[in-house]
Design a protein around this motif. Structure first.
Motif, PDB file in Angstrom:
ATOM      1  N   TYR A  75       0.812  -1.099  -0.137  1.00 28.56           N
ATOM      2  CA  TYR A  75      -0.058  -0.023  -0.069  1.00 28.56           C
ATOM      3  C   TYR A  75       0.822   1.275   0.010  1.00 28.56           C
ATOM      4  O   TYR A  75       1.989   1.111   0.763  1.00 28.56           O
ATOM      5  N   THR A 108      -3.182  -1.432  -9.476  1.00 25.74           N
ATOM      6  CA  THR A 108      -4.697  -1.719  -9.000  1.00 25.74           C
ATOM      7  C   THR A 108      -5.339  -2.626  -9.856  1.00 25.74           C
ATOM      8  O   THR A 108      -6.160  -3.406  -9.601  1.00 25.74           O
ATOM      9  N   HIS A 142      -8.209  -7.300   0.089  1.00 29.34           N
ATOM     10  CA  HIS A 142      -8.349  -6.023  -0.222  1.00 29.34           C
ATOM     11  C   HIS A 142      -9.797  -5.748  -0.360  1.00 29.34           C
ATOM     12  O   HIS A 142     -10.562  -6.031  -1.309  1.00 29.34           O
ATOM     13  N   GLU A 194     -12.979  -2.468  -1.019  1.00 29.80           N
ATOM     14  CA  GLU A 194     -13.356  -1.198  -1.444  1.00 29.80           C
ATOM     15  C   GLU A 194     -14.784  -0.860  -1.479  1.00 29.80           C
ATOM     16  O   GLU A 194     -15.506  -1.810  -1.857  1.00 29.80           O
ATOM     17  N   ASP A 246     -17.480   1.491  -2.178  1.00 30.80           N
ATOM     18  CA  ASP A 246     -17.726   2.674  -3.134  1.00 30.80           C
ATOM     19  C   ASP A 246     -18.876   3.068  -3.160  1.00 30.80           C
ATOM     20  O   ASP A 246     -19.856   2.704  -3.368  1.00 30.80           O
ATOM     21  N   LYS A 265     -14.343   6.190  -2.025  1.00 29.08           N
ATOM     22  CA  LYS A 265     -13.991   4.717  -1.578  1.00 29.08           C
ATOM     23  C   LYS A 265     -13.356   4.901  -0.387  1.00 29.08           C
ATOM     24  O   LYS A 265     -12.540   5.605   0.024  1.00 29.08           O
ATOM     25  N   TYR A 266     -13.917   4.019   0.480  1.00 27.71           N
ATOM     26  CA  TYR A 266     -13.122   3.644   1.695  1.00 27.71           C
ATOM     27  C   TYR A 266     -12.476   2.108   1.706  1.00 27.71           C
ATOM     28  O   TYR A 266     -13.019   1.355   1.080  1.00 27.71           O
ATOM     29  N   VAL A 267     -11.222   2.191   1.596  1.00 28.81           N
ATOM     30  CA  VAL A 267     -10.429   1.264   1.435  1.00 28.81           C
ATOM     31  C   VAL A 267      -9.612   0.781   2.545  1.00 28.81           C
ATOM     32  O   VAL A 267      -9.223   1.484   3.415  1.00 28.81           O
ATOM     33  N   LYS A 295      -9.425   6.751   2.893  1.00 32.32           N
ATOM     34  CA  LYS A 295     -10.333   7.263   2.171  1.00 32.32           C
ATOM     35  C   LYS A 295      -9.813   7.564   0.789  1.00 32.32           C
ATOM     36  O   LYS A 295      -8.771   8.245   0.734  1.00 32.32           O
ATOM     37  N   GLN A 296     -10.466   7.323  -0.410  1.00 27.91           N
ATOM     38  CA  GLN A 296     -10.060   7.827  -1.634  1.00 27.91           C
ATOM     39  C   GLN A 296     -11.075   8.380  -2.368  1.00 27.91           C
ATOM     40  O   GLN A 296     -12.175   8.072  -2.286  1.00 27.91           O
TER      41      GLN A 296
END
Length: 213
Positions: free
Chosen positions: A53, A80, A154, A156, A158, A171-173, A205-206
């Motif tokens: 990461y 990704t 992993h 995500e 969204d 997105k919370y990742v 957070k993305q």
């Protein structure tokens, strides 16, 4: 007003899977993959070919990456596209909670005042769906195999803001382990599965900007 689409949690594995969490590399100088220096990569314990990461200077996730080069000249690049979908679901949930520490302080007059402070953050996700054993991937079968092998995944979550607006898509990742999974069904019934994943480390957070369509 933006429309939020539900059921947008994806559970992925970075092939061939690992029983150890991915290392986190700090891009201390900025918010791009190229800002991750050789020293930062080496300090994370990662080496050539490892998946990591990459965390920006703002503390948020830049993305998944793979390490290239050799000692003294390590670099990271986006991976990704290499993540493999394990399951999409009919319903999903993301829950995060902070530990609250409370202290009561006496004021010398026979009364007291309570003070609180935030402790650690814990988070988990739940996934429910229809049981499809026709394929080996993207189903409860692949989730069960990952649980059986005790591999990290992993995730995500969204928010998937709909097209036609300029709102941000969030997105919370993060990384997680499958803490429980159940498969169930009966005669003349639709077989279903339910899975709970316990978050490991930070919940990132993305944010990307949606465009007009």
């Amino acid at each position: 007003m933006a429309n939020i689409s539900s059921n947008k949690l994806g559970v992925f594995i970075i092939e061939p899977g690992t029983t150890s969490p991915l290392a986190v590399v700090s891009a201390a100088a900025g918010t791009a993959y190229s800002d991750a220096t050789n020293a930062e990569i080496a300090a994370s314990g990662a080496t050539t070919g490892d998946e990591v990461y990459v965390e920006g200077s703002d503390g948020e996730l830049i993305g998944l990456a793979t390490v290239a080069g050799s000692a003294g000249s390590f670099t990271v690049a986006d991976l990704t596209a290499n993540r493999v979908l394990l399951a999409a679901a009919t319903s999903t949930a993301l829950e995060a909670s902070n530990t609250i520490n409370e202290v009561a302080a006496r004021d010398g007059s026979g009364s007291s005042t309570n003070f609180i402070a935030s402790g650690s953050l814990s988070w988990n996700v739940t996934v429910d769906g229809l049981l499809d054993i026709a394929t080996a991937t993207g189903s409860a079968v692949s989730l069960t195999d990952v649980a059986r092998k005790q591999q990290y995944v992993h995730v995500e979550f969204d928010t998937d803001v709909s097209a036609g607006n300029t709102q941000s898509t969030v997105k919370y990742v993060g990384q997680a382990l499958i803490s429980s999974i159940s498969l169930s069904g009966g005669v003349d019934d639709i077989a279903t599965y339910s899975c709970t994943l316990q978050g490991y480390g930070k919940l990132y957070k993305q944010t990307t900007q949606a465009t007009e369509s």
